[in-house]
Design a protein around this motif. Structure first.
Motif, short mmCIF file in Angstrom:
data_model
loop_
_atom_site.label_atom_id
_atom_site.label_comp_id
_atom_site.label_asym_id
_atom_site.label_seq_id
_atom_site.Cartn_x
_atom_site.Cartn_y
_atom_site.Cartn_z
N TRP A 159 35.60 23.05 -65.15
CA TRP A 159 36.39 22.76 -66.46
C TRP A 159 37.58 22.32 -66.46
O TRP A 159 38.49 22.32 -65.04
N SER A 160 38.23 21.52 -67.30
CA SER A 160 39.26 20.93 -67.57
C SER A 160 40.59 21.95 -67.90
O SER A 160 40.36 22.70 -68.66
N PRO A 161 41.51 21.84 -67.02
CA PRO A 161 42.87 22.79 -67.12
C PRO A 161 43.61 22.06 -68.32
O PRO A 161 44.61 22.78 -68.83
N HIS A 162 43.33 21.09 -68.99
CA HIS A 162 43.85 20.17 -69.98
C HIS A 162 43.54 20.58 -71.37
O HIS A 162 44.31 20.42 -72.40
N SER A 163 42.21 21.04 -71.30
CA SER A 163 41.93 21.30 -72.74
C SER A 163 40.50 22.34 -72.51
O SER A 163 39.84 22.30 -71.49
N SER A 164 40.57 23.29 -73.60
CA SER A 164 39.61 24.34 -73.17
C SER A 164 38.07 23.99 -73.38
O SER A 164 37.13 24.73 -72.94
N SER A 165 37.84 22.71 -73.99
CA SER A 165 36.42 22.23 -74.54
C SER A 165 36.10 21.12 -73.68
O SER A 165 35.10 20.62 -73.97
N VAL A 166 36.71 20.77 -72.74
CA VAL A 166 36.33 19.68 -71.85
C VAL A 166 35.92 20.15 -70.28
O VAL A 166 36.32 21.02 -69.96
N CYS A 167 34.68 19.54 -70.26
CA CYS A 167 34.03 20.09 -68.92
C CYS A 167 33.32 18.83 -68.18
O CYS A 167 33.39 17.75 -68.69
N MET A 168 33.39 18.93 -66.86
CA MET A 168 32.92 17.57 -65.97
C MET A 168 31.65 17.84 -65.22
O MET A 168 31.62 19.23 -64.64
N GLY A 169 30.98 17.05 -64.97
CA GLY A 169 29.80 17.21 -63.88
C GLY A 169 29.75 15.99 -62.95
O GLY A 169 29.77 15.17 -63.42
N GLY A 170 29.45 16.22 -61.68
CA GLY A 170 29.06 15.15 -60.90
C GLY A 170 27.55 15.02 -60.45
O GLY A 170 26.85 16.11 -60.24
N LEU A 171 26.82 13.98 -60.84
CA LEU A 171 25.53 13.78 -60.78
C LEU A 171 25.12 13.22 -59.45
O LEU A 171 25.96 12.52 -58.65
N SER A 172 23.71 13.24 -59.13
CA SER A 172 23.23 12.76 -57.95
C SER A 172 23.07 11.26 -57.78
O SER A 172 22.66 10.67 -56.80
#
Length: 696
Positions: free
Chosen positions: A577-590
């Protein structure tokens, strides 16, 4: 008679004239009516509508597209190369309604020169014809034109000829097939082994013979050492120092060591001043208005001894936002590999000196996970592949090393039976007692209690297969019923007893220390192993998980089904989860990409997709203060990237004129409530959409 005939003729002529006059009058009226019909209609301006201001100020957007809707998409042409009809992939979208060649030509061009010559020739011919018609210049000798006619030397005649086309001939060559032999036989395992041993022995003999024939030459370093009386060469000394694992490190006084570290940071920052300025100040103002986000590469952290290791864990320090720890190990465990070579490292880097780690902790086993203590910033917990965990203090003042071991587990204190994949600290009532949670592939979640440098097991939770949950608790659980744990998450709020565990089978388990070994809730949705799970820092009842089933799912306490699913196209190895915005998330792909979603923007299309590393992205981590993110790969490198402004847009408090000034603490509380409301509105909308679609 003649008189009567003439009178009759006159009367008939008069009657005919009257009738023709009537017909002419009617025809003129009809022509006038036809002319009125051919006149263009007179357009009268309609009266304006009575509209309100809201309707007048409304904006209506029209999108123009370059594609032609009337263009055919099924054009088929015959391919002489393949001998079949093929569908044309390219369709002409442009359509010309009017094409006109202009009359202007370039004055210095060849075409302009020919045009001028043609005009001059026409002018001469016109003058000659005028002279001939008037008789001037004929026979008087005043004509300036030459008497002889010049022939065009470039005059030619086109002639065509048709020749005989010979018919094609086929030329072929026939050869005799090579002779073949059929070989049959049976080979046993020991015959193959003997053949390999014979080949190896022969190669060793040939190498020994060549070594004996080759004369030994003394190097210049050896001659210099004998000349000046040194016991060994410089190169041999360096090789012996680097190859020896027990080589003594250079011991420096604490004051000198601190001064050298400060000087080293100054030199590093002077050399990387451009990157530091980009990190601190540079922001493209156009990114705030773009739909797609971007990640700006800043630094790349690499260590010589961890090139062939996988980044298994990363964590930012809670007190010092420029300090982070990285654990190195491997996820490719194979049977039969000696444990002597399974050595890992734990490195502590600072953004003030990206060139070299400030703390290097070598380990006897692969380091699988790492975590900082939330209240004591110098204490670091590490989980290992052999099932043990250890606690280190990096603020050690000893002259021999920059860290010290607080405590570690062993066979006597108890340990996991398999590798530890997740480790977290939990808040406690007393500062003297530390509580550590660890999850392992052996299916157990152990709560460790650390008091006065001694570690002991406080509680154990066993993870079982979902089909075995409904069985009676009195029955003993076999090893086949246990499922391995792959990740663990702890909320940031006041609920200090709750934690969530991801499993190899796909379900997520919501557990609590207050309930012992029982589950509070199970989240069913993933079909393969879960590699990452994290609580949202704005809403403690919202979870984010990623799995090998190519998806990232959003969960909420009290619901067993996911709120929404983000399809990424390949295996997702970590999420955050992003600490700068409650609706932003990130994923690392293979496949080496990083995807970032803004749930308020779209759940079907990511806001940012960027290729960051060449291998597999093993870990991702947001910085809690700075707008940067860490990305670790399977080649021992950690990349630091800066997030564009449209991916860290936080809610702002609008201050009206004439109102009282709001303190900083009150403003932070208002922003927190706004971010929480933004995420909750998205969740409620998603739940209503799922119910309308019949998914619930």
């Amino acid at each position: 008679m003649p008189t009567q005939a003439t009178a009759r003729d006159r009367r008939s002529a008069r009657t005919t004239t009257k009738k023709s006059g009537k017909k002419k009058g009617k025809s003129s009226v009809d022509k006038a009516k036809k002319y009125d019909k051919l006149k263009p209609p007179v357009f009268q301006q309609p009266e304006p509508l009575d509209l309100d201001e809201k309707t007048l100020e409304a904006e209506h957007t029209r999108v123009l597209s370059t594609t032609n809707p009337n263009a055919p998409d099924n054009i088929v042409r015959f391919s002489f190369k393949e001998g079949a009809y093929k569908l044309e992939s390219l369709v002409q979208q442009a359509e010309f309604h009017l094409s006109m060649d202009g009359p202007l030509i370039l004055a210095d061009s060849e075409e302009a020169r020919l045009h001028r010559e043609k005009q001059e020739e026409e002018e001469r011919l016109r003058k000659r014809q005028a002279e001939k018609s008037t008789g001037v210049g004929i026979g008087t000798g005043t004509s300036t034109e030459p008497s002889t006619v010049l022939r065009n030397q470039f005059n030619f005649t086109e002639r065509g000829a048709q020749i005989f086309i010979p018919p094609p001939k086929e030329v072929g060559v026939y050869t005799e097939p090579p002779p073949t032999d059929v070989l049959r036989g049976s080979v046993t395992q020991w015959q193959i082994y003997d053949a390999y041993q014979k080949e190896i022995t022969q190669r060793i003999k040939m190498a020994n013979i060549q070594r004996k024939r080759r004369p030994e030459k003394k190097s210049s370093d050896e001659e210099d050492t004998k000349k000046f009386g040194f016991p060994e060469g410089v190169a041999e000394m360096e090789e012996r120092a680097t190859s020896s694992s027990d080589a003594a490190e250079i011991v420096l006084p604490s004051s000198l060591a601190s001064s050298l570290s400060i000087v080293e940071r100054m030199v590093s920052q002077n050399g990387l001043s451009d990157v530091i300025l980009d990190f601190k100040y540079w922001d493209d103002p156009r990114d705030a208005y773009r739909e797609e986000g971007s990640l700006l590469p800043l630094w790349e952290f690499a260590y010589e001894k961890t090139k062939k290791r996988v980044v298994t864990g990363m964590a930012w320090n809670h007190k010092y936002p420029d300090l982070f720890a990285v654990s190195f190990g491997s996820f490719a465990f194979k049977a039969g590999i000696s444990t002597k070579k399974q050595r890992g490292h734990v490195l502590c880097y600072t953004l003030k000196n990206p060139g070299y780690p400030c703390n290097v902790i070598p380990t006897d086993a692969y380091a699988m996970c790492v975590c900082w203590h939330p209240k004591k910033p110098s204490i670091l917990a590490v989980g290992f592949h052999d099932g043990n965990i250890a606690l280190y203090d990096i603020s050690s003042s000893s002259s021999s090393s920059s860290y010290s071991l607080i405590t570690s587990t062993n066979s006597s204190t108890g340990k996991h039976k398999d590798s530890v994949w997740g480790i977290k600290f939990q808040n406690t009532d007393s500062d003297r007692v530390m509580s550590v949670l660890s999850v392992s592939l052996d299916g157990s979640v152990i709560t460790w209690s650390v008091v006065g440098g001694e570690i002991a097991i406080a509680n154990t939770t066993t993870l079982v297969v979902p089909d075995k949950e409904k069985e009676e608790s009195s029955k003993e659980k076999s090893d086949l019923d246990v499922v391995g744990g792959t990740c663990i998450a702890v909320p940031n709020g006041e609920d200090e007893y709750v934690f969530v565990v991801g499993t190899e089978e796909g379900p997520l388990r919501l557990c609590s220390r207050a309930y012992g070994g029982q589950y509070q809730q199970s989240f069913m949705g993933h079909s393969l192993a879960v590699y990452g799970v994290q609580f949202n820092q704005w809403c403690n009842d919202v979870l984010l998980s990623c799995s090998e089933d190519w998806s990232i799912k959003l969960w909420k306490k009290g619901r067993t089904t996911p709120i929404c699913t983000l399809d990424c196209g390949c295996a997702v190895l970590d999420c955050a989860w992003s600490p700068h915005s409650s609706s932003v998330c990130m994923g690392g792909l293979s496949d080496g990409r990083v995807v970032m979603y803004d749930l308020n923007y779209s759940t079907a299309k990511p806001r940012c997709v960027q290729q960051v590393v060449g291998g597999r992205v093993s870990r991702v981590c947001f910085n809690p203060v700075y707008p940067i993110v860490l990305v670790g790969d399977d080649r021992g490198k950690v990349c630091c990237l800066k997030i564009s402004p449209n991916l860290r847009r936080i809610s702002q408090v609008v201050k009206k004129k004439g109102t009282e000034e709001i303190s900083k603490q009150d403003e932070e509380k208002i922003v927190e409530e706004m971010e929480r409301g933004k995420l909750n509105s998205f969740i409620s909308h998603s739940i209503k959409a799922r119910k309308a679609a019949g998914l619930e």
